[in-house]
Design an enzyme around this catalytic site. Structure first.
Site, PDB file in Angstrom:
ATOM      1  N   HIS A   1       4.491  -0.141   1.849  1.00  0.00           N
ATOM      2  CA  HIS A   1       5.310  -1.304   2.187  1.00  0.00           C
ATOM      3  C   HIS A   1       5.484  -2.189   0.966  1.00  0.00           C
ATOM      4  CE1 HIS A   1       1.867  -4.094   2.312  1.00  0.00           C
ATOM      5  NE2 HIS A   1       1.233  -3.215   3.082  1.00  0.00           N
TER       6      HIS A   1
ATOM      7  N   CYS B   1      -3.386  -0.615   2.432  1.00  0.00           N
ATOM      8  CA  CYS B   1      -2.029  -0.086   2.352  1.00  0.00           C
ATOM      9  C   CYS B   1      -1.614   0.104   0.889  1.00  0.00           C
ATOM     10  CB  CYS B   1      -1.044  -1.038   3.036  1.00  0.00           C
ATOM     11  SG  CYS B   1      -1.182  -1.054   4.827  1.00  0.00           S
TER      12      CYS B   1
END
Length: 184
Positions: free
Chosen positions: A101, A129
């Site tokens: 992301h 992430c």
């Protein structure tokens, strides 16, 4: 998808799929993530193995980022709520709570970028992430379909295309709330 280089993968460490064997469909554009905080995307060579690097993207990994293993990307989200209640653009799920992301935003607004986090691209800075520039997250979102394999490996070697850099923006008060790579 444009080709950037015809280099081989011989300079990378030996992760579990070296050389990149033919894997079952839907293998489209496999992606490697190493601890140099760099993502490298590969495509097929003339023998059908995924050894040709296409793109390198600077990223930030974190404490919960896998250190090894091969996973299949699944869902995609234009905006998605991340750990801590912040938002990410162009999110692609790798496994469980681990996603590709953008750097986080305070809200679903392109002018609310967490600029201090942006300046940490290329370092270990996320909860787990894979944080990318908007340009990098959008590229994966558009070019790596669900089912694409992602391989994590423990090495400081950034891969055959090297480690890109990202502009530092926190000192630019007028535009530091925006990702300079955002095409919108």
């Amino acid at each position: 998808m444009p080709m950037r280089s015809a280099l081989t993968r011989s300079t990378l460490p030996a992760p579990s799929l070296t050389p990149r064997q033919k894997l079952p469909p839907p293998m489209t554009t496999p992606t490697s993530v190493g601890f140099a905080n760099c993502v490298t995307v590969y495509t097929k060579d003339s023998s059908g193995n995924y050894t040709v690097p296409v793109k390198a993207l600077i990223c930030s990994t974190g404490k919960a980022t896998p250190t090894s293993g091969v996973y299949k990307m699944s869902q995609k989200y234009r905006w998605h709520t991340l750990n801590g209640g912040v938002q990410g653009q162009y999110c692609t799920r790798i496994t469980g709570h681990i996603l590709f992301h953008s750097v986080p935003y305070a809200s679903k607004s392109a002018d609310s970028l967490k600029y201090v986090a942006y300046d940490k691209l290329g370092t270990k800075a996320s909860a787990g992430c894979i944080r990318l520039t908007v340009e990098g997250a959008l590229w994966i979102y558009n070019n790596c379909p669900s089912g694409t394999y992602v391989e994590f490996y423990s090495s400081s070697n950034p891969g055959p295309l090297g480690k890109p850099t990202a502009q530092k923006i926190s000192s630019n008060v007028q535009c530091r709330g925006w990702d300079p790579t955002d095409p919108d």
